[in-house]
Motif scaffolding. Structure first.
Motif, mmCIF file in Angstrom:
data_model
loop_
_atom_site.group_PDB
_atom_site.id
_atom_site.type_symbol
_atom_site.label_atom_id
_atom_site.label_comp_id
_atom_site.label_asym_id
_atom_site.label_seq_id
_atom_site.Cartn_x
_atom_site.Cartn_y
_atom_site.Cartn_z
ATOM 1 N N MET A 131 0.848 -1.181 0.000
ATOM 2 C CA MET A 131 0.000 0.000 0.000
ATOM 3 C C MET A 131 0.885 1.233 0.000
ATOM 4 N N LEU A 132 0.564 2.164 -0.864
ATOM 5 C CA LEU A 132 1.355 3.374 -1.018
ATOM 6 C C LEU A 132 0.553 4.563 -0.486
ATOM 7 N N ILE A 133 1.007 5.133 0.615
ATOM 8 C CA ILE A 133 0.338 6.280 1.235
ATOM 9 C C ILE A 133 1.386 7.368 1.444
ATOM 10 N N ARG A 134 1.052 8.579 1.053
ATOM 11 C CA ARG A 134 1.935 9.720 1.261
ATOM 12 C C ARG A 134 1.177 10.788 2.047
ATOM 13 N N ASP A 135 1.888 11.493 2.910
ATOM 14 C CA ASP A 135 1.310 12.518 3.770
ATOM 15 C C ASP A 135 2.102 13.805 3.582
ATOM 16 N N ILE A 136 1.423 14.909 3.287
ATOM 17 C CA ILE A 136 2.140 16.167 3.059
ATOM 18 C C ILE A 136 2.908 16.625 4.300
ATOM 19 N N ARG A 137 2.497 16.149 5.462
ATOM 20 C CA ARG A 137 3.209 16.528 6.690
ATOM 21 C C ARG A 137 4.555 15.829 6.794
ATOM 22 N N LEU A 155 2.960 12.002 -5.209
ATOM 23 C CA LEU A 155 3.090 10.771 -5.992
ATOM 24 C C LEU A 155 3.675 11.092 -7.357
ATOM 25 N N HIS A 156 4.708 10.369 -7.709
ATOM 26 C CA HIS A 156 5.318 10.505 -9.032
ATOM 27 C C HIS A 156 5.753 9.114 -9.466
ATOM 28 N N PRO A 157 5.155 8.574 -10.526
ATOM 29 C CA PRO A 157 5.438 7.194 -10.929
ATOM 30 C C PRO A 157 6.920 6.893 -11.141
ATOM 31 N N ALA A 158 7.683 7.884 -11.582
ATOM 32 C CA ALA A 158 9.110 7.654 -11.807
ATOM 33 C C ALA A 158 9.898 7.515 -10.511
ATOM 34 N N HIS A 159 9.291 7.938 -9.392
ATOM 35 C CA HIS A 159 9.989 7.909 -8.103
ATOM 36 C C HIS A 159 9.389 6.923 -7.109
ATOM 37 N N GLU A 160 8.310 6.248 -7.498
ATOM 38 C CA GLU A 160 7.605 5.348 -6.582
ATOM 39 C C GLU A 160 7.496 3.952 -7.187
ATOM 40 N N GLU A 161 8.175 3.003 -6.602
ATOM 41 C CA GLU A 161 8.066 1.630 -7.066
ATOM 42 C C GLU A 161 6.626 1.146 -6.881
ATOM 43 N N GLY A 162 6.073 0.552 -7.920
ATOM 44 C CA GLY A 162 4.725 0.015 -7.846
ATOM 45 C C GLY A 162 3.630 1.007 -8.182
#
Length: 121
Positions: free
Chosen positions: A1-7, A24-31
């Motif tokens: 599961m890919l979750i990102r938080d601006i904090r 989120l940037h596909p080139a920087h996030e595996e999966g």
């Protein structure tokens, strides 16, 4: 599961002078198989971004808080919380904060943002 938080993500001044946190940037996030990239942007009170364009990508801003004036080519219009604006590829664009607090928005770039696609005017 890919979750990102601006904090948790770093916010930094970028080429157009906004303060950006890449979520989120596909080139920087595996999966991550998205075609688009997603960033949280801030234009502080009294500031505006530099005119710029994306040569081949479209962009959508969704305003989370604050108010501003969006400029795309020869057109401009007020923009406020809850509104989205579409920016076509190749259009010179910039946004100014016309409110008293920070202007906060999500920036969605499709296909994903790349440095080589952006031109500061």
């Amino acid at each position: 599961m890919l979750i990102r938080d601006i904090r948790d993500g770093p916010h930094a001044r970028v080429g157009d002078r906004s303060v950006l946190c890449e979520l989120l940037h596909p080139a920087h996030e595996e999966g991550c198989a998205n075609r688009y990239s997603l960033s949280h942007a801030v234009v502080p009170a009294g500031e505006k971004t530099l005119p710029h364009l994306l040569k081949t990508a479209s962009e959508t801003y969704y305003v989370l808080a604050g108010e501003g004036r969006m400029h795309i080519g020869e057109e401009n219009a007020p923009l406020r919380e809850g509104q989205a604006v579409y920016i076509p590829p190749g259009a010179v664009q910039w946004i100014e904060n016309t409110g008293e607090g920070d202007l906060l928005f999500l920036a969605i770039v499709d296909p994903m943002w790349s440095e080589s696609d952006e031109e500061i005017c």
